[in-house]
Design an enzyme around this catalytic site. Structure first.
Site, short mmCIF file in Angstrom:
data_model
loop_
_atom_site.label_atom_id
_atom_site.label_comp_id
_atom_site.label_asym_id
_atom_site.label_seq_id
_atom_site.Cartn_x
_atom_site.Cartn_y
_atom_site.Cartn_z
N CYS A 89 0.87 -1.27 -0.07
CA CYS A 89 0.25 0.11 -0.06
C CYS A 89 0.83 1.23 -0.04
O CYS A 89 0.13 2.38 -0.34
CB CYS A 89 -0.82 0.06 1.05
SG CYS A 89 -2.40 -1.17 0.99
N LYS B 48 0.81 3.05 -3.20
CA LYS B 48 -0.43 3.88 -3.49
C LYS B 48 -0.17 5.31 -3.90
O LYS B 48 0.86 5.98 -3.17
CB LYS B 48 -1.38 3.69 -2.01
CG LYS B 48 -2.78 3.99 -2.39
CD LYS B 48 -3.41 3.63 -1.12
CE LYS B 48 -4.78 3.97 -1.04
NZ LYS B 48 -5.62 3.65 0.18
N ASP C 29 -13.98 3.40 1.97
CA ASP C 29 -13.34 2.36 1.88
C ASP C 29 -14.02 1.45 0.39
O ASP C 29 -13.11 0.89 -0.53
CB ASP C 29 -13.41 1.28 2.85
CG ASP C 29 -12.68 1.96 3.95
OD1 ASP C 29 -11.56 2.07 4.06
OD2 ASP C 29 -13.55 2.39 4.88
N ASP D 119 -8.65 -3.37 -4.78
CA ASP D 119 -7.25 -3.13 -4.18
C ASP D 119 -6.12 -4.08 -5.05
O ASP D 119 -6.54 -5.28 -4.94
CB ASP D 119 -7.35 -3.45 -2.68
CG ASP D 119 -6.95 -2.08 -1.99
OD1 ASP D 119 -6.19 -1.32 -2.02
OD2 ASP D 119 -8.17 -1.81 -1.10
N ASP E 272 -11.91 -3.94 2.74
CA ASP E 272 -12.70 -2.58 2.37
C ASP E 272 -14.04 -2.78 2.41
O ASP E 272 -14.97 -2.05 2.47
CB ASP E 272 -12.23 -2.06 1.03
CG ASP E 272 -11.05 -1.14 1.06
OD1 ASP E 272 -10.66 -0.64 2.22
OD2 ASP E 272 -10.12 -1.26 -0.01
N ASP F 182 -10.80 1.15 7.27
CA ASP F 182 -9.64 0.32 7.61
C ASP F 182 -8.15 1.14 7.36
O ASP F 182 -8.32 2.09 6.55
CB ASP F 182 -9.47 -0.99 6.65
CG ASP F 182 -9.50 -0.69 5.30
OD1 ASP F 182 -9.85 0.14 4.79
OD2 ASP F 182 -9.10 -1.68 4.59
CO CO Z 1 -10.06 1.11 3.03
CO CO Z 2 -9.08 0.29 -0.67
#
Ligand code: CO
Ligand code: CO
Length: 365
Positions: free
Chosen positions: A16, A19, A49, A66, A89, A225
């Site tokens: 992540c 991202k 999310d 994701d 999510d 999250d």
């Molecule tokens: Co999320």
């Molecule tokens: Co996400």
């Protein structure tokens, strides 16, 4: 098995932390056309999310995707973590997963086909744990491995847990410890001297399913999250959408102990620095060290759930979470009315204990 392969060496950025940072992404989203569909209960504008689309009065779909580059070396673990992260999510909206589609970029000129089999097997085992199956997907050739899922879930339209529900008087509860970005970065750079990556993998591969079951069983007002934008980045999405202020007490936040050593050694993912820079406009730090600030902004992969809920509900949730094995869960702050859209970080000077995540009483009740 393909354990000799080190997937992280094929990725420029990991998990992540790859991202696009919020400072880049959020202004772009605001410039795009908006949907006027009355059945779209949650769209992209609140940085939630997942999207929530109402089918009828009883049923809405939860839609999310994701995917990222390898956060760990083992193909199997990469698949499992990416799957847990994508499923999260749906849980973070109060939903229940229904089906998943895989999204794959695979460098077949660099890796044997068995590596892809192991990635998919890790993901298949993880979605099975969530009670669903991968029902299809799409694969392209790429220079770096990429894996993730598009997950569809369901939720009652009356029970959606969006970013916009936090109210003054709520407290904030976090279910997994921070520091995953620093530990995975240390491992990628061969600097994980404490051998913390094993525990980090176990935490990242843990589904947020149980935590979500607990939060949907009590009065929860907002739920998200903690992933690439870090604790403070995802909390900023809540305070912005809910038009409230959040107070975070830094020494009540659960943090993996190895992360403290690594942040002091300067082992910090680029995504964490980007989060920290972006959040300067929204967060006031009350005598908080730079290292502490970076921990609170650390880009997490498959991090925990962050809930805003009334103190009494939080106490019940904390007990249920601990009973079900989620021992790191802790109450880390509270919601106040003003200044809306901001976060204040302070330290509880009367609490000498380190943040070990084992606190059993709510400091705000
Ligand atoms: Co999320
Ligand atoms: Co996400």
């Amino acid at each position: 098995m393909t354990e000799a392969i080190r997937l992280t060496q094929l990725a420029k950025r990991a998990g992540c932390a790859a991202k696009q940072p919020p400072g880049f992404l959020l202004p772009l989203l605001h410039s795009l056309p908006k949907s006027n569909d009355a059945n779209l209960l949650v769209g992209s504008i609140t940085a939630d999310d997942a999207a929530v689309y109402k089918l009828n009065e009883e049923l809405a779909l939860v839609l999310t995707t994701d995917f990222f580059t390898p956060i760990v070396d083992s193909p199997y673990d990469f698949g499992a973590i990416a799957a847990a992260n994508a499923l999260s999510d749906v849980y973070a909206m109060g939903g229940t997963p229904l089906t998943a589609l895989s999204i794959v970029g695979f460098p077949d000129h660099l890796l044997p086909p068995e590596a892809l089999v192991d990635i998919l097997r890790g993901a298949a085992d993880k979605v099975a744990e969530a009670g669903i199956a991968i029902v299809g997907g799409h694969t392209i050739k790429s220079d770096e491995p990429i894996f993730g899922l598009s997950v569809t879930g369901t939720v009652s339209p009356r029970r959606v847990l969006a970013n916009s529900g936090a109210r003054p008087g709520d407290v904030l509860l976090l279910t997994k410890p921070l520091g995953l970005g620093m530990i995975t970065t240390a491992a990628k750079r061969n600097q994980d001297d404490l051998g913390a990556i094993e525990e980090a993998i176990r935490i990242m591969a843990t589904l947020n399913r149980v935590a979500a079951e607990v939060f949907t069983s009590v009065e929860t007002h907002a739920l998200t999250d903690v992933t690439g934008f870090g604790l403070l980045g995802h909390l900023r999405n809540i305070v912005e959408a809910s038009d409230v202020c959040a107070h975070v007490v830094v020494n009540h936040v659960p943090v993996l102990s190895a992360a403290w050593q690594y942040v002091r050694a300067g082992i910090v993912p680029g995504g964490t620095h980007a989060n920290h820079r972006f959040l300067e406009n929204y967060v006031s730090y009350d005598d908080i060290s730079q290292d502490d600030q970076l921990i609170l902004c650390d880009a997490q992969t498959s991090g925990g759930l962050l809930a805003a809920l009334p103190p009494k509900a939080a106490e019940s949730a904390l007990k249920l979470l601990r009973d079900r094995g989620i021992h790191a869960a802790a109450i880390i702050g509270r919601i106040e009315p003003e200044p809306a859209g901001t976060i204040i970080v302070s330290r509880d000077k009367h609490d000498a204990r380190a943040s070990d995540g084992t606190r059993s009483v709510c400091p705000f009740v």
